[in-house]
Enzyme design. Structure first.
Site, PDB file in Angstrom:
ATOM      1  N   ASP A 156       1.196  -0.815  -0.012  1.00  0.00           N
ATOM      2  CA  ASP A 156       0.031  -0.369   0.139  1.00  0.00           C
ATOM      3  C   ASP A 156       0.777   1.320   0.051  1.00  0.00           C
ATOM      4  OD1 ASP A 156      -2.630   1.466   0.054  1.00  0.00           O
ATOM      5  OD2 ASP A 156      -3.136   1.302   2.245  1.00  0.00           O
ATOM      6  N   MET A 157       1.114   2.059  -0.717  1.00  0.00           N
ATOM      7  CA  MET A 157       1.834   3.226  -1.334  1.00  0.00           C
ATOM      8  C   MET A 157       0.942   4.076  -0.048  1.00  0.00           C
ATOM      9  SD  MET A 157       4.073   2.086  -3.506  1.00  0.00           S
ATOM     10  CE  MET A 157       4.502   3.527  -3.326  1.00  0.00           C
ATOM     11  N   ASP A 163      -2.609   2.429  -6.424  1.00  0.00           N
ATOM     12  CA  ASP A 163      -1.644   2.232  -4.869  1.00  0.00           C
ATOM     13  C   ASP A 163      -1.449   1.454  -4.867  1.00  0.00           C
ATOM     14  OD1 ASP A 163      -4.014   2.707  -3.754  1.00  0.00           O
ATOM     15  OD2 ASP A 163      -3.305   4.488  -2.911  1.00  0.00           O
ATOM     16  N   GLU A 164      -2.180   0.161  -4.853  1.00  0.00           N
ATOM     17  CA  GLU A 164      -2.027  -0.994  -3.764  1.00  0.00           C
ATOM     18  C   GLU A 164      -2.398  -2.129  -4.297  1.00  0.00           C
ATOM     19  OE1 GLU A 164      -5.119  -2.032  -1.019  1.00  0.00           O
ATOM     20  OE2 GLU A 164      -6.621  -0.628  -1.982  1.00  0.00           O
TER      21      GLU A 164
END
Length: 412
Positions: free
Chosen positions: A19-20, A112-113
């Protein structure tokens, strides 16, 4: 499945969740050093909501989905940006490529994940934490962005773990620690157990995972059906869902919510061209062409329409996408002012699968122009070159719209 068998979770798998950290705003801060350390919010429209907030902005209570008006009251000195989905997607591709190079099976969950099944990689990388540290280091080196990683026996626990020590965290839940970890876990931390579900449970005296486990799965299934069975499974640490590599996108689209409702067709066409630029570039990047162009309009009263047109041959050419969308707009009478306008392309064909047609010099020139502009943007950034018709000065954007709320998506 026998009830007694489900009571013992399958902990043979090792699942990693990436996860960013504050992805959208972190990209903006990485691209512009002047933004580093400042509260940054994605979203400008006074009628819109925040798409994302940096950790500095979150200290003031700003959260995603919060109305921009409220966010500006909480932190008037925050930097409010329109957002650049094409840039976020560009960075996302880099991140996912790094992950796929390290992990044998990757499922991208969003821009983003992603999940990865790293079962059986111990002989190559050693303990699961090793591959996580390497992943974090390679992403940081390539993008100057941090991420948080969770490792657990299944997807739902891995997702919880990745959020446990943000930002920059690495949390590993070994199989032996799962019962103790779950015992103290708030029900709201279980993905899929939202506020409404929690309120239903509270009304029957269930506020903790031990309360759930006080009854067998059959009880919950009879009481709440599939939701009850799901709740009991998660309370036991059970999640059988596999890591599945994502399927190809079925469409590309872009839309803009206008800050002021309008009947100005010139302005609406200008947005259609900007959207066609984004979609055309994305299609060319994917190596696909689409046969169907769709126009979406949302009116002042929130009613909406969609209109589609199937082309004679698939395209990824910006001007062809724009012309098809413009013709759809021209055919509409616009009985009320327009609040939102969007363009989409679907019914994909791979470029290499397209049948050869009679040479078209004008079409060839358009293709060459698009390719040249793509190369310039790849090297110097998305705003380095614009068609004259799409070149809206920053002052015009503020006066006409005050914001640009973009959503370029891959529909599944």
């Amino acid at each position: 499945m026998d009830e007694s068998l489900r009571a013992v979770p399958d902990f043979k798998r090792v699942i990693l969740h990436l996860d960013m950290d504050a992805f959208f705003t972190s990209v903006e801060q990485a691209d512009d050093p002047l933004l580093q350390g400042k509260p940054v919010v994605i979203g400008q429209s006074l009628r819109g909501v925040a798409s994302a907030a940096s950790y500095e902005a979150r200290k003031y209570g700003i959260r995603s989905a919060m109305p921009i008006v409220q966010a500006k009251k909480l932190c008037p000195h925050a930097v409010f940006l329109p957002g650049r989905m094409s840039r976020y997607r560009e960075i996302s591709v880099k991140i996912m490529n790094i992950m796929r190079a390290l992990c044998p099976l990757v499922e991208q969950a969003s821009v983003d994940e992603a999940y990865a099944d790293i079962s059986g990689t111990r002989r190559i990388f050693g303990p699961p934490e090793n591959i996580a540290r390497r992943l974090k280091a390679e992403i940081l080196a390539a993008t100057n962005l941090t991420c948080s990683v969770g490792i657990a026996p299944n997807k739902f626990l891995a997702k919880i773990a990745s959020d446990w020590n943000k930002p920059g965290g690495l949390t590993f839940i070994p199989p032996a620690d799962v019962p103790a970890f779950l015992r103290d876990l708030p029900l709201g931390r279980i993905p899929g157990v939202g506020k409404q579900f929690q309120e239903e449970l509270r009304r029957i005296g269930v506020t903790t995972i031990p309360h759930v486990l006080a009854h067998p799965r059959t009880y919950w299934n009879e009481l709440m059906g599939k939701r009850g069975a799901f709740l009991h499974d998660r309370a036991c640490g059970i999640d059988d869902s596999p890591v599945v590599p994502g399927s190809d996108p079925k469409s590309c689209s872009a839309e803009n919510t206008l800050d002021r409702d309008t009947l100005d067709r010139t302005l609406l066409e200008r947005w259609l061209l900007i959207q066609a630029e984004r979609i055309g570039r994305e299609l060319r990047g994917l190596g696909k062409k689409g046969l169907t162009v769709t126009l979406k309009i949302k009116f002042q009263d929130f009613s909406s329409i969609t209109r589609s047109r199937t082309l004679a041959r698939p395209t990824d050419i910006t001007t062809e996408i724009f012309e098809a969308a413009r013709m759809l707009l021209t055919a509409e009478k616009l009985p009320r002012p327009v609040r939102l306008i969007g363009t989409g392309v679907s019914n994909f064909r791979f470029v290499q699968a397209e049948l050869p047609l009679m040479p078209d010099a004008g079409r060839k020139r358009s293709q060459q122009l698009d390719q040249a502009m793509d190369r310039i943007r790849d090297k110097f950034g998305n705003k380095s070159i614009l068609r004259a018709e799409a070149a809206i000065r920053e002052s015009d954007a503020v006066n006409d719209l005050l914001s640009q709320k973009n959503r370029t998506s891959n529909g599944q």
